[in-house]
Design a protein around this motif. Structure first.
Motif, PDB file in Angstrom:
ATOM      1  N   SER A  35       0.080   6.943   3.538  1.00 51.86           N
ATOM      2  CA  SER A  35       0.483   5.664   2.939  1.00 51.86           C
ATOM      3  C   SER A  35       0.978   4.675   3.978  1.00 51.86           C
ATOM      4  O   SER A  35       1.009   3.470   3.725  1.00 51.86           O
ATOM      5  CB  SER A  35       1.593   5.904   1.912  1.00 51.86           C
ATOM      6  N   GLY A  60      -5.441   9.441   5.124  1.00 50.06           N
ATOM      7  CA  GLY A  60      -4.838   9.760   3.831  1.00 50.06           C
ATOM      8  C   GLY A  60      -3.343   9.564   3.786  1.00 50.06           C
ATOM      9  O   GLY A  60      -2.643  10.174   2.966  1.00 50.06           O
ATOM     10  N   GLU A 111       7.472  -3.235  -4.200  1.00 46.95           N
ATOM     11  CA  GLU A 111       6.144  -3.156  -4.818  1.00 46.95           C
ATOM     12  C   GLU A 111       5.182  -4.216  -4.290  1.00 46.95           C
ATOM     13  O   GLU A 111       3.988  -3.968  -4.152  1.00 46.95           O
ATOM     14  CB  GLU A 111       6.290  -3.310  -6.341  1.00 46.95           C
ATOM     15  N   HIS A 169       0.842  -1.205   0.000  1.00 48.94           N
ATOM     16  CA  HIS A 169       0.000   0.000   0.000  1.00 48.94           C
ATOM     17  C   HIS A 169       0.876   1.255   0.000  1.00 48.94           C
ATOM     18  O   HIS A 169       1.636   1.492   0.941  1.00 48.94           O
ATOM     19  CB  HIS A 169      -0.903   0.000   1.236  1.00 48.94           C
ATOM     20  N   TYR A 170       0.762   2.036  -1.079  1.00 47.57           N
ATOM     21  CA  TYR A 170       1.516   3.287  -1.169  1.00 47.57           C
ATOM     22  C   TYR A 170       0.605   4.501  -1.379  1.00 47.57           C
ATOM     23  O   TYR A 170       1.101   5.624  -1.484  1.00 47.57           O
ATOM     24  CB  TYR A 170       2.532   3.233  -2.318  1.00 47.57           C
ATOM     25  N   ASP A 171      -0.721   4.276  -1.465  1.00 43.42           N
ATOM     26  CA  ASP A 171      -1.628   5.393  -1.680  1.00 43.42           C
ATOM     27  C   ASP A 171      -1.621   6.320  -0.469  1.00 43.42           C
ATOM     28  O   ASP A 171      -1.671   5.849   0.676  1.00 43.42           O
ATOM     29  CB  ASP A 171      -3.054   4.895  -1.927  1.00 43.42           C
ATOM     30  N   GLY A 172      -1.575   7.606  -0.716  1.00 39.96           N
ATOM     31  CA  GLY A 172      -1.564   8.566   0.376  1.00 39.96           C
ATOM     32  C   GLY A 172      -0.210   9.213   0.549  1.00 39.96           C
ATOM     33  O   GLY A 172       0.762   8.898  -0.158  1.00 39.96           O
ATOM     34  N   GLU A 173      -0.122  10.117   1.491  1.00 38.05           N
ATOM     35  CA  GLU A 173       1.104  10.881   1.710  1.00 38.05           C
ATOM     36  C   GLU A 173       2.121  10.106   2.548  1.00 38.05           C
ATOM     37  O   GLU A 173       1.760   9.354   3.450  1.00 38.05           O
ATOM     38  CB  GLU A 173       0.778  12.201   2.416  1.00 38.05           C
ATOM     39  N   ARG A 232      -4.421   4.851   6.975  1.00 45.18           N
ATOM     40  CA  ARG A 232      -5.112   4.981   5.693  1.00 45.18           C
ATOM     41  C   ARG A 232      -6.320   5.921   5.811  1.00 45.18           C
ATOM     42  O   ARG A 232      -6.625   6.673   4.874  1.00 45.18           O
ATOM     43  CB  ARG A 232      -5.560   3.609   5.196  1.00 45.18           C
ATOM     44  N   CYS A 265       7.004   1.067   6.488  1.00 45.73           N
ATOM     45  CA  CYS A 265       6.036   0.941   5.399  1.00 45.73           C
ATOM     46  C   CYS A 265       4.866   0.064   5.845  1.00 45.73           C
ATOM     47  O   CYS A 265       4.953  -0.670   6.832  1.00 45.73           O
ATOM     48  CB  CYS A 265       6.679   0.373   4.143  1.00 45.73           C
ATOM     49  N   ASP A 266       3.788   0.165   5.094  1.00 45.03           N
ATOM     50  CA  ASP A 266       2.561  -0.580   5.365  1.00 45.03           C
ATOM     51  C   ASP A 266       2.742  -2.039   4.941  1.00 45.03           C
ATOM     52  O   ASP A 266       3.155  -2.318   3.813  1.00 45.03           O
ATOM     53  CB  ASP A 266       1.412   0.068   4.572  1.00 45.03           C
TER      54      ASP A 266
END
Length: 438
Positions: A295, A293, A191, A93-97, A290, A309-310
């Protein structure tokens, strides 16, 4: 098999090849050799396979990778193995700031890391034969880039500590530039991951070897000549025509050889130092970041060498925190409670009170690991060892050396481990097939 002493060595079958080390390099080499119809034995000192890829089950029953974990679609050999063995990757999950510590505006943080990428490209583009670079450490080279902003240079050094897990003042610049040229992915190396763990894939590969695999078989001696090898584990002796030592360089040099390895090769092996790394997994009731907003990724400018990281998937919510380089060395051996308290403080500073209230923090300290030396990979710290990799890759037939560090592509990654194993197996298959039948 009953244990046997020296006097019974003649009754032991001479195999075509013995592979030592059941990480992805050794597993890949052994499976290739078996596939070519050769008689193979794979020896592993640990009570598990996987090498620097391992897993543990958390208190809630979730199995997590405590070693190597992430990959991307550009890593063709690993992706093929995943498909062949029926695994389905999850996207990180990389969506968001992203969060920067200390805080900077997102635009400034993005610009900083664009600068780091540009500096990395400059490093890759250097001439490996430039005599002006021969005696430089990474820190020396970065200090020369006086047309680059100071915060970008500092962030580049932070990257070195986090990815290569040693101080930039130690690492040989020409080695790092060569290493990075072989890491050619266009997608992030983080990824994807396997929800059921990458280690489970190693287990699946090992199962294909059946009784050709022996766990808990630490090698205590290697006798070699032009005509073959004998590998000693405890009071058992295993003769073979060929040997693959699928181990990191720092572990190979710990093995007793008779006769001793050539001085040139000993020097090449001594050029390496193990990576200093600690991996933590913080588990939460939900991925609360999440909802804000974010990541889940955190880039620490200070303290250097930290990254988060998530790692959430399905019903599991968690963050992975990597501690690399001197920061990992500083925490190694200290009480676990002190380290987890430090990490909670860092998570509170990044995410607020919720960040400091995980259900559990699992710690895997890879610094000075007894069977791998460290993680993620060994690095060259001898500034006079320009050709160490080439010398080790030559080996002393019938003894061959293979590890991710020595791979022609993706060194330091699981992809590189697979490639290195296949390269070593191809050499042995070619040697045996070209030898006249006796």
């Amino acid at each position: 098999m009953a244990k046997a002493g020296r006097q019974s060595e003649k009754r032991m079958p001479e195999r075509d090849a013995i592979v030592v080390g059941a990480g992805f390099t050794g597993l890949s080499a052994a499976l290739e050799l078996v596939g070519a119809g050769l008689d193979v034995l794979l020896l592993e000192a640990r009570d598990r396979v996987g090498g620097k890829v391992e897993s543990e089950t958390l208190s809630d029953g979730t199995r997590v990778d405590t070693g190597g974990q992430f990959f991307c679609r550009d890593m063709a050999e690993l992706m093929a193995l995943i498909r062949e063995n029926g695994k389905v990757p999850a996207m990180t999950h990389y969506d968001g700031e992203m969060i920067y510590r200390p805080p900077v505006p997102p635009q400034q943080g993005f610009a900083r890391w664009q600068g780091v990428d540009a500096l990395r490209d400059r490093m890759i583009a250097t001439d490996p034969d430039d005599p002006d670079l021969a005696k430089l450490t990474v820190a020396d080279w970065v200090a020369r880039q006086d047309d680059v902003a100071a915060d970008v240079r500092k962030s580049f050094l932070r990257l070195i500590k986090g990815l290569w897990c040693r101080a930039p003042e130690e690492i040989a610049f020409t080695w790092l530039a060569s290493n990075d040229r072989r890491i050619t992915n266009t997608y992030s190396e983080m990824e994807m991951f396997l929800p059921g763990t990458l280690h489970a894939l190693a287990d699946q590969l090992a199962a294909k070897l059946g009784d050709r695999l022996r766990l808990g078989a630490a090698v205590t001696g290697i006798e070699h000549s032009d005509t073959g090898v004998t590998v000693i584990t405890g009071n058992e002796r295993f003769p073979a025509k060929r040997l693959v030592l699928a181990l990191p360089p720092v572990m190979i040099r710990r093995l007793p050889f008779l006769p001793a390895l050539p001085e040139r090769l000993q020097k090449a092996l001594s050029a390496w130092a193990p990576g200093l790394s600690i991996k933590l997994q913080a588990s939460y009731d939900k991925p609360f970041w999440r909802e804000r907003g974010l990541s889940g990724a955190v880039m620490w400018h200070e303290p250097q060498g930290l990254y988060a990281c998530d790692a959430s998937h399905d019903d599991y919510a968690g963050l992975i925190i990597f501690v690399g380089g001197p920061e990992a060395q500083q925490w190694h051996g200290r009480p676990r409670e002190e380290l987890t308290a430090f990490i909670r403080e860092q998570l509170i500073a990044a995410f607020g009170p919720e960040g400091g209230n995980p259900r559990d923090i699992h710690v895997r300290d890879w610094v000075d690991d007894p069977w791998s030396g460290g993680a993620y990979s060994d690095v060259i710290v001898d500034l006079d060892a320009r050709y160490a990799e080439e010398i080790i890759n030559e080996g002393v037939p019938p003894v061959h050396f293979a590890s991710s560090e020595l791979a022609p592509s993706y060194p330091g990654y699981v992809e590189g481990a697979i490639v290195a194993g296949k390269v070593a197996a191809a050499r042995i298959i070619a040697e045996i097939s070209s030898k006249p039948a006796e």
